[in-house]
Design an enzyme around this catalytic site. Structure first.
Site, short mmCIF file in Angstrom:
data_model
loop_
_atom_site.label_atom_id
_atom_site.label_comp_id
_atom_site.label_asym_id
_atom_site.label_seq_id
_atom_site.Cartn_x
_atom_site.Cartn_y
_atom_site.Cartn_z
N CYS A 274 0.79 -1.23 0.00
CA CYS A 274 0.00 0.00 0.00
C CYS A 274 0.83 1.29 0.00
O CYS A 274 0.48 2.23 -0.74
CB CYS A 274 -0.99 -0.01 1.16
SG CYS A 274 -0.41 -0.77 2.67
N ARG A 303 7.10 -11.51 4.82
CA ARG A 303 6.74 -11.25 6.22
C ARG A 303 7.46 -12.24 7.13
O ARG A 303 7.55 -13.43 6.81
CB ARG A 303 5.22 -11.35 6.41
CG ARG A 303 4.46 -10.29 5.61
CD ARG A 303 2.96 -10.40 5.76
NE ARG A 303 2.29 -9.43 4.90
CZ ARG A 303 0.97 -9.34 4.74
NH1 ARG A 303 0.17 -10.19 5.39
NH2 ARG A 303 0.44 -8.42 3.94
N GLN A 321 0.58 -11.25 -3.73
CA GLN A 321 -0.85 -10.98 -3.61
C GLN A 321 -1.40 -10.46 -4.94
O GLN A 321 -0.70 -9.75 -5.67
CB GLN A 321 -1.11 -9.93 -2.53
CG GLN A 321 -0.86 -10.40 -1.12
CD GLN A 321 -1.22 -9.31 -0.12
OE1 GLN A 321 -0.67 -8.21 -0.16
NE2 GLN A 321 -2.12 -9.61 0.78
N ASP A 323 -2.96 -7.95 -5.48
CA ASP A 323 -3.26 -6.75 -4.71
C ASP A 323 -3.75 -5.61 -5.61
O ASP A 323 -3.42 -5.57 -6.80
CB ASP A 323 -1.99 -6.30 -3.99
CG ASP A 323 -2.27 -5.67 -2.64
OD1 ASP A 323 -3.45 -5.49 -2.31
OD2 ASP A 323 -1.31 -5.36 -1.92
N HIS A 325 -5.09 -1.19 -5.09
CA HIS A 325 -5.47 -0.08 -4.23
C HIS A 325 -6.28 0.91 -5.05
O HIS A 325 -5.83 1.39 -6.09
CB HIS A 325 -4.22 0.59 -3.64
CG HIS A 325 -3.45 -0.35 -2.76
ND1 HIS A 325 -2.46 -1.18 -3.26
CD2 HIS A 325 -3.56 -0.63 -1.44
CE1 HIS A 325 -1.99 -1.92 -2.27
NE2 HIS A 325 -2.63 -1.61 -1.16
N LYS A 405 -12.72 -3.52 7.52
CA LYS A 405 -12.59 -4.32 6.31
C LYS A 405 -13.72 -5.34 6.18
O LYS A 405 -14.37 -5.70 7.16
CB LYS A 405 -11.24 -5.05 6.30
CG LYS A 405 -11.05 -6.04 7.43
CD LYS A 405 -9.67 -6.70 7.35
CE LYS A 405 -9.42 -7.64 8.53
NZ LYS A 405 -8.11 -8.29 8.46
N HIS A 453 -7.98 -0.83 0.11
CA HIS A 453 -7.04 -1.93 -0.10
C HIS A 453 -7.88 -3.16 -0.43
O HIS A 453 -8.80 -3.50 0.32
CB HIS A 453 -6.25 -2.24 1.17
CG HIS A 453 -5.58 -1.05 1.79
ND1 HIS A 453 -4.21 -0.92 1.88
CD2 HIS A 453 -6.09 0.07 2.38
CE1 HIS A 453 -3.90 0.20 2.50
NE2 HIS A 453 -5.03 0.82 2.80
#
Length: 584
Positions: A274, A303, A321, A323, A325, A405, A453
């Site tokens: 992000c 991570r 991911q 992912d 945004h 979320k 997100h």
């Protein structure tokens, strides 16, 4: 009381019975906590130094539990003062610690059955006879640090399965047996998809077969988000401490980040994408006419997960991911979330998942930003759910530290629940206090946008693990790493087999020709067992003369095999590649 609540009460009551049984069999054992969980319960014990519980002791423990249950003992609730509680549990150090953490004026409750007393808020069944003696089974043993702190004592955690009826337990055990056959780690080895190196925990080595499926999924998602108005970007793998401090991750997530140093400056390998997306947004002045801006990234994140939590490709340290945004105005949040939900449903359907549950996670204790901002964010997300026609369950306090979320949970063919997709409304990261992202509004003034997100698959690695287990390795045609196997009846027809193979490859059909010296039946058996290939083409003299193929189908659909012209078979597979949402 709802059925699930009743079952959880039975499970928790059974946990007390197990603790009593273990104290009978292993005097001097210290007891910690024993909550109900999905499919059963667990209890943590600290056994005397000369005692070790093993799975060979399970039968004796279960026998003692059934003896206690048969006694028809009442569960007696009692309220006691803190002082009384300390006396009752004077020889139980873990209970003493829990009691000391309570306020002096706290109402403390104990539950007693058959002379066994435990510190507990309850509720419990009224009598042990409400626990069916044939509906529980001790399952496994694990280590667990007291209160999850690696600096505290390691306790012995005993897991047990527990259901309301014996048949429910039997059904669950059958499901577990089937799940073990489908274990993605087992199939990953058998099908030569990937391997995991204990010297490099949490990192995946993808082999050609597995990587083919992986990139097929990635290419599909790339196409889907492009069609839905996303622009694909890519951000650096390593970014400076200063950025992570401003984003809030350094203070709230640092323990999960890998830190490195260069030229006397600290950097972090990105655990999430992000901040990078907002840096792209901020690279030039934006107008309200640019919004919403949908930035997609197949971001490789790392991570620092504890090694004990890693699990195959389901829980790893390095992952990608799907992912994205969405940077938008506050007024656009509801429509953007609704748009996302439509895309998510389509993607899940294409992978064969049509049943899903939505969970709404609200503000956690560890959060950034003021209450008023959080209330606006939660309202915007709730409004979006209503607009999308989604019902949801509230998960109080389970939101991210920067915003509420939605979590989307799907069910596989065994009825197991998997949390994959998520969308989070973030009023914090773009704010002046964080990364200070702005756009020029219609009033010609600067405003801070909202950042959504979102991910659909979540970790591609984990999602692929789910797919392996859901399909037991027998992927639908469009996902199979080997869609077609070409097998000549003898080496005399190797040249024609090569011709068929080349025709398939030129048509973008994933194929292999098996031209080794083993006999045809052995080849077919190997292909079926190890690759789960959807179509096996057997070719011999007749097929060569007619430019045809004898098609053997992996999937039973009323026909086991048939002869087709090669060009017709190519068109058939091309059609199957377009058919998503099926098992063939």
């Amino acid at each position: 009381m709802a059925v699930d609540e009743k079952l959880q009460t039975i499970r928790h009551s059974c946990a007390h019975v197990m603790a009593e049984a273990i104290l009978h069999l292993f005097p001097g054992t210290k007891i910690a906590i024993g909550p109900a969980i999905d499919n059963g319960f667990y209890y943590d014990f600290d056994f005397p130094t000369d005692t070790k519980l093993t799975e060979t002791d399970f039968a004796a423990v279960e026998k003692e539990m059934r003896k206690i249950i048969a006694g028809n003992h009442e569960f007696v609730r009692k309220e006691v003062s803190k002082e009384e509680a300390l006396k009752i549990f004077a020889d139980q150090q873990y209970k003493i610690e829990l009691i000391n953490d309570l306020p002096d004026d706290a109402v403390i409750t104990t539950y007693e059955q058959d002379g066994y007393i435990d510190l507990c808020r309850g509720p419990h069944v009224s009598n042990t006879k409400e626990i069916n003696a044939q509906s529980f089974k001790l399952d496994k043993i694990a280590g667990a640090y007291w209160r999850g702190d690696s600096n505290r004592p390691m306790l012995t955690r005993v897991y047990a399965l527990c259901f309301a009826k014996p048949n429910d337990l039997k059904d669950y055990l059958k499901m577990i047996e089937e799940a073990e056959k489908r274990d993605h780690r087992k199939l990953g080895t058998e099908m030569d998809l990937f391997h995991l190196d204990p010297e490099d925990p949490g990192q995946i080595f993808w082999h050609p077969n597995g990587w083919t499926i992986y990139t097929t999924i990635q290419d599909y998602m790339r196409q889907m988000v492009r069609r839905d108005g996303y622009l694909e970007v890519n951000t650096p793998a390593i970014m400076p401490r200063s950025l992570w401090e401003r984003s809030g991750h350094w203070g709230h997530y640092q323990k999960n980040m890998f830190i490195t140093e260069s030229e006397k400056r600290l950097f972090a390998i990105k655990p999430m994408n992000c901040p990078g997306a907002l840096e792209i947004f901020k690279s030039r002045q934006r107008s309200y006419k640019d919004l919403p801006l949908r930035l997609a990234e197949f971001g490789h994140d790392v991570r620092n997960e504890p090694s004990g939590t890693l699990h195959g490709i389901m829980r790893v340290r390095g992952f990608v991911q799907d992912d994205a945004h969405i940077i938008c105005t506050e007024e656009q949040v509801a429509s953007e979330v609704a748009k996302f939900c439509k895309l998510l449903k389509k993607v899940y359907h294409d992978f064969g998942f049509d049943d899903l549950v939505v969970k709404f996670s609200t503000m956690p204790e560890d959060h950034v930003g003021d209450l008023a901002t959080w209330e606006r964010a939660e309202k915007a997300l709730a409004d979006a759910c209503h607009e999308a026609g989604l019902e949801y369950e509230i998960q109080p306090g389970e939101g991210a530290f920067y915003g509420p979320k939605l979590e989307f949970k799907l069910y596989d063919c065994l009825g197991r629940e998997w949390q994959c997709g998520t969308i989070q409304a973030d009023f914090q990261l773009p704010s002046a206090e964080r990364l200070d992202a702005t756009y020029i509004g219609s009033d010609n003034q600067k405003h801070h946008p909202v950042m959504l997100h979102r991910a659909i698959l979540g970790s591609i690695e984990r999602f692929l693990g789910i797919l392996i287990e859901n399909f037991a390795g027998a992927f639908p045609t469009w996902l199979a790493f080997e869609q077609v196997a070409v097998v000549p009846v003898s080496s005399e027809f190797d040249d024609y087999a090569k011709h068929v193979y080349e025709t398939l490859i030129q048509s973008d059909i994933r194929a292999n020709a098996y031209l080794d010296d083993s006999n045809m039946k052995a080849k077919i058996k190997q292909i079926s067992q190890e690759h789960r290939t959807p179509y096996i083409l057997v070719v011999g003299q007749k097929e060569k003369d007619e430019n045809s193929v004898c098609v053997r189908y992996r999937f039973s659909s009323g026909k086991q095999q048939e002869t087709m012209k090669l060009e017709d078979f190519v068109k058939y597979v091309e059609t199957k590649n377009q058919e998503k949402g099926t098992t063939i």
